[in-house]
Design an enzyme around this catalytic site. Structure first.
Site, mmCIF file in Angstrom:
data_model
loop_
_atom_site.group_PDB
_atom_site.id
_atom_site.type_symbol
_atom_site.label_atom_id
_atom_site.label_comp_id
_atom_site.label_asym_id
_atom_site.label_seq_id
_atom_site.Cartn_x
_atom_site.Cartn_y
_atom_site.Cartn_z
ATOM 1 N N HIS C 125 0.728 -1.342 -0.205
ATOM 2 C CA HIS C 125 0.035 0.012 -0.088
ATOM 3 C C HIS C 125 0.941 1.375 -0.050
ATOM 4 C CE1 HIS C 125 -2.885 2.760 1.741
ATOM 5 N NE2 HIS C 125 -3.923 1.954 1.621
ATOM 6 N N GLN C 204 -5.241 -4.792 7.075
ATOM 7 C CA GLN C 204 -6.149 -5.721 6.582
ATOM 8 C C GLN C 204 -6.586 -7.162 7.315
ATOM 9 O OE1 GLN C 204 -8.652 -4.861 4.434
ATOM 10 N NE2 GLN C 204 -7.678 -3.042 3.825
ATOM 11 N N LYS C 227 -10.585 0.219 10.402
ATOM 12 C CA LYS C 227 -10.788 -0.996 9.616
ATOM 13 C C LYS C 227 -11.339 -2.215 10.343
ATOM 14 C CE LYS C 227 -7.577 0.380 6.327
ATOM 15 N NZ LYS C 227 -7.596 0.541 4.730
HETATM 16 C C1 LIG Z 1 -2.628 -2.782 3.594
HETATM 17 C C2 LIG Z 1 -2.977 -1.383 3.985
HETATM 18 N N1 LIG Z 1 -1.912 -0.927 4.596
HETATM 19 C C3 LIG Z 1 -2.265 0.602 4.891
HETATM 20 C C4 LIG Z 1 -3.284 1.097 4.697
HETATM 21 C C5 LIG Z 1 -3.573 2.605 5.512
HETATM 22 O O1 LIG Z 1 -4.377 2.623 6.458
HETATM 23 P P1 LIG Z 1 -4.811 3.894 6.953
HETATM 24 O O2 LIG Z 1 -5.513 4.708 5.846
HETATM 25 O O3 LIG Z 1 -5.935 3.637 7.865
HETATM 26 O O4 LIG Z 1 -3.797 4.628 7.503
HETATM 27 C C6 LIG Z 1 -4.295 0.267 4.416
HETATM 28 C C7 LIG Z 1 -5.753 1.116 4.119
HETATM 29 O O5 LIG Z 1 -6.095 1.825 3.331
HETATM 30 C C8 LIG Z 1 -4.194 -0.881 3.803
HETATM 31 O O6 LIG Z 1 -5.277 -1.583 3.435
#
Ligand SMILES: Cc1ncc(COP(=O)(O)O)c(C=O)c1O
Ligand SMILES: Cc1ncc(COP(=O)(O)O)c(C=O)c1O
Lengths: 144, 408, 408, 144
Positions: C125, C204, C227
């Site tokens: 991500h 996730q 999440k």
């Molecule tokens: C695998 C993964 N890593 C990191 C994130 C980032 O999470 P957040 O936006 O809650 O900081 C997400 C969600 O968007 C994700 O699915």
């Protein structure tokens, strides 16, 4: 007057708070530590003379603080003097359990002990740090 | 006098005042630490979660649209609240503390080198000190501290005298969380003349004064939602658009990028550039509702109300010979710091707690200032829209009882 | 099959399902972006604000005590949830993104120099890429990217082959937000053998698997509250205590200090050291309630339920010759990414939105992976406790309708 | 079929989406820009030939995108060809107001215009970026 406050500020606490015993520095000491309460900036300095047999021959404290922290330090020095480090550490555990209102059984402290006067602190959880400041400082002095 | 006071049934707007503290009515004199929340804010947070919730900015579906619009709408409210020029100048963070860290870090990266200087004051909150200490430690930036006068205001002459060719930025509290004094906006003029940047820490001011960043002309302005009747977990950074455009990004992650390859990344435009990751979106929305709430009362009216309360409390406290008040002026906005002779602030706080009065005792995250005042800790009362004169009477009586209790 | 499924009246735990989207029942297939919130979480947030709210950690009065205990209690719940050894290993942040930034920055400051290497993967991500890109940019750290296999899992041999004497840390997703594949915990063993640190991005995984950080033996683990059925604005960083003790602080401010003078600062012990400023305290509490909620269902049961749904959806989707699914294995946890031939993902999302189905279309903050898959965007469905088989039927029908609509 | 969808995907949109006009690069061009939609990674490249009198003599686009973005680009090139930059900019404003559902009055666009077919976008606010991607790219090409 509210009962919680009466329990917190028993005569003996106010007495030791205003007129602490063993205030100052041990003339001869081989252990010492400084401690402080990050909530209010209060400070304490604890000095000890521990002999070859691990007995606390002398213990004094100095510093500034609220009635609870000063009284607790004063009562601590009275209680720990002439105790072995082993006993003293058990009392440390008992005391911290007492003021935190822990359900753990006390091993060495009894209701007769003057320290028991600090049980009232359990109703004021944010004051636990005041009551234990000198104790943690003693602990870190002996842990070095 | 009473003309300036708000209608006392304003308490009904806040559910927490139905609560008893050990069978006493709650008297909440700790708004400077965090304000209580009006029902409308809490209800709207509910409504958001119950009817409109989803992640923002990235989805196409209805809930995503609704969430995004609520989030962005709140940005507009914040913009209007402090009279910024553009939505792009409003960055949502998790707290004022984070906002200050963001500015200190990115500003230093962009504009400062070893030996360059920053001006703070001796009465800054730790949140406006420690982020700069990091720069001192890591990059050899030099920090200088403006003195304060007897009243507890920045000494502008001294401030001015600290500025030299190496000075790049000043970061100063807009309203002291210990004295309740407001920093003269002249300070920005001085910075403009000497061509340095200035950030104002508006944590205490934003809930109390009408803030107009264009009129102030500061480069950065920060505050926290939880002190302005909004939820926890949300802060604001205002920065002039051209400056924010010029600074590097702070945190990296989803939402703040334009394009990512394995070798490179380009960044989104403002304000997204500074909002990496899923933002505190419902919290931002809640802050917008809190702003609506303050506007419905009128920020002028809030100021007058709190001023009245402060004046009255100050007068009454001065009549008590065992009370020492810090800062010898009469400007106390919504905040008064004091000590009772020979009684530690913690005793006062515990004693008053049992009377239902919530006040703060400690160093107020201002240890350098405490050292300057030669105390470890003070007690502090601070007011919000929900306080009234009767509560001050109860408080004064409690101070008397407290003195008697600890005299014996 | 139905044995593994949760009772379908679990929807009643969530107020949002009383909502209609253009007169259709809401089918929420976007949990991977953010989960809906059970009523109990929202109600408890209300209760916190209405009955117990104040700032944490610094005050002596009753509300301050209540808030502090609720906040710290939540830390214990998180600790148990991921089976950490100590509360000190649980840091509350605003998001997983912030958690990753915190680790990247402090780890680099403490342990890395120019030329040292970090291993990521091509399916990370953006939130687990860009913070490391910053280090590449600022400090000359080298980034290497592990490849994935056809199924969408990290290729462990390739991963292993990337490690050399200069490698200091790997940061890898625990469960892919595009493929729904779980990273084999062997990866930690490899890191242990080669003596490098490893962080797992559990964004996730945390809502779907039982997480046991001691069993995993990773050095850092991060996830986001929103999440995992918790409120927005809260994230978690787990780090082994000795490592967190060794790393420098991240942001500076109130609450994270031990003592501040004008010349120096010393820092508070864990976990406060990493929690500068007023934390997202009600959000942390809400996350604790969300964890209670997941525990009340049983995280094993949640996993089985979502697995069932994924298996069923996958089977049905494979029957549609116009659907292309990404990742050719059958392990899809709660996430399936796909495209309809010749129809852009945005069209699919808008079309399905009108049917009441919320799914995600886009690059899922994984642009490098999209490039690898040779697409700009995919559609993605993802499941939570509240989804059921019937919804998948509706979805499959809608895909058919969508294909027909755009065929003409 | 849902009315919102029918409005969004009118015949002309689907037609231009599948079979875009003026696709490619102007053989001679003196202005160009790249644009993309950060939501989905779609990309567009717009080239223009603007003469001395600031008239757009030729305009083409290439790239990948959804039906909305491709159709919008295609319709844009048809509309802007042979317009003066001044007119084109007014149309730009009209068009962005149209798809955002702004209440501002349109100055040059009328319901008869083929571009009016994109009005359906206003019911899908997250698709506005799709509809305006090529337009913003045109804008940045002429602003350089
Ligand atoms: C695998 C993964 N890593 C990191 C994130 C980032 O999470 P957040 O936006 O809650 O900081 C997400 C969600 O968007 C994700 O699915
Ligand atoms: C003057 C001032 N600055 C900064 C802060 C820090 O605000 P927060 O803890 O919300 O980040 C506070 C509040 O504690 C404050 O009063």
């Amino acid at each position: 007057m509210n009962d919680l406050l009466k329990d917190l500020y028993q005569e003996i606490i106010l007495d030791h708070g205003q007129d602490p015993r063993n205030f100052g520095e041990c003339e001869n000491h081989n252990k010492s530590a400084k401690g402080h309460n990050p909530l209010c900036g209060d400070k304490v300095y604890v000095t000890l003379l521990v002999d070859q047999d691990d007995v606390i021959k002398d213990i004094k404290f100095s510093g500034e603080g609220c009635a609870i922290s000063i009284a607790s330090a004063s009562l601590m020095t009275e209680k720990l003097k002439n105790k072995s480090l082993d006993e003293a550490n058990k009392i440390f555990n008992d005391f911290t359990n007492l003021v935190k209102g822990s359900t753990d059984e006390l091993r060495l402290l009894t209701e007769e002990d003057s320290l028991y006067a600090l049980k009232g602190v359990e109703a004021f959880p944010m004051r636990v740090k005041c009551a234990t400041m000198a104790w943690h400082t003693y602990k870190s002095a002996t842990n070095e | 006098m009473s003309k300036a006071l708000l209608n006392s049934n304003i308490k009904d707007d806040f559910a927490i005042f139905e609560k008893k503290i050990l069978n006493k009515d709650l008297i909440y004199f700790d708004t400077a630490a965090s304000a209580q929340k009006p029902k409308i804010v809490i209800n709207e947070i509910n409504d958001f979660y119950n009817n409109h919730y989803s992640n923002v900015s990235r989805g196409v579906h209805t809930l995503s649209v609704e969430s995004t619009f609520k989030y962005e709408d709140s940005r507009k409210k914040v913009k209007d609240f402090i009279n910024a020029k553009s939505d792009n100048e409003i960055i949502f963070t998790k707290s004022a503390t984070e906002s200050i860290n963001l500015v200190a870090q990115t500003f230093c990266e962009r504009y400062m080198k070893q030996g360059d200087e920053v001006i703070l004051s001796i009465m800054e909150h730790h949140s406006n000190l420690v982020p700069w200490y990091f720069l001192r430690e890591k990059y050899g930036v030099v920090l200088k501290f403006a003195m304060i006068d007897e009243e507890g205001k920045i000494d502008l002459d001294h401030f001015s005298s600290l500025i030299n060719d190496k000075t790049k930025i000043a970061s100063i509290t807009h309203l002291s969380n210990v004295f309740g004094t407001t920093t003269n906006k002249e300070i920005v003029k001085i910075c403009r003349e000497k061509e340095i940047f200035i950030m104002l820490d508006g944590c205490q001011a934003a809930a109390h004064n009408k803030i107009d960043v264009q009129d102030l002309d500061c480069d950065f302005y920060v505050f926290s939602g939880h002190k302005t009747y909004g939820p926890s977990g949300i802060g604001v950074l205002y920065g002039k658009e051209n400056i924010l455009n010029d600074l590097p990004p702070y945190q990296g992650g989803g939402g703040m990028i334009s394009e990512v390859t394995l070798d490179s990344v380009s960044f989104a435009d403002l304000p997204a550039k500074y909002e990496a990751g899923t933002p505190p979106l419902v919290e931002a929305y809640g802050l917008g509702i809190a702003i609506d709430y303050m506007n419905s009362i009128g920020i002028e009216n809030i100021m007058l109300h709190e001023q009245e309360l402060s004046n009255y409390a100050l007068k009454k406290m001065k009549e008590l010979e065992f009370v020492e008040i810090y800062g010898n002026g009469n400007e106390k906005s919504s905040i008064i710091s004091f000590n009772l002779n020979h009684i530690h602030a913690h005793e006062v706080a515990s004693f008053l707690d049992v009377e239902g009065i919530a006040l703060r005792a400690g160093h107020h995250c201002c240890q350098p200032l405490m050292r300057h005042l030669k105390v470890n800790a003070t007690s502090r009362i601070s007011f919000g829209v929900y306080n009234d004169i009767k509560e001050i009477e109860v408080f004064i009586e409690a101070l008397n009882k407290c003195k008697d209790f600890f005299k014996k």
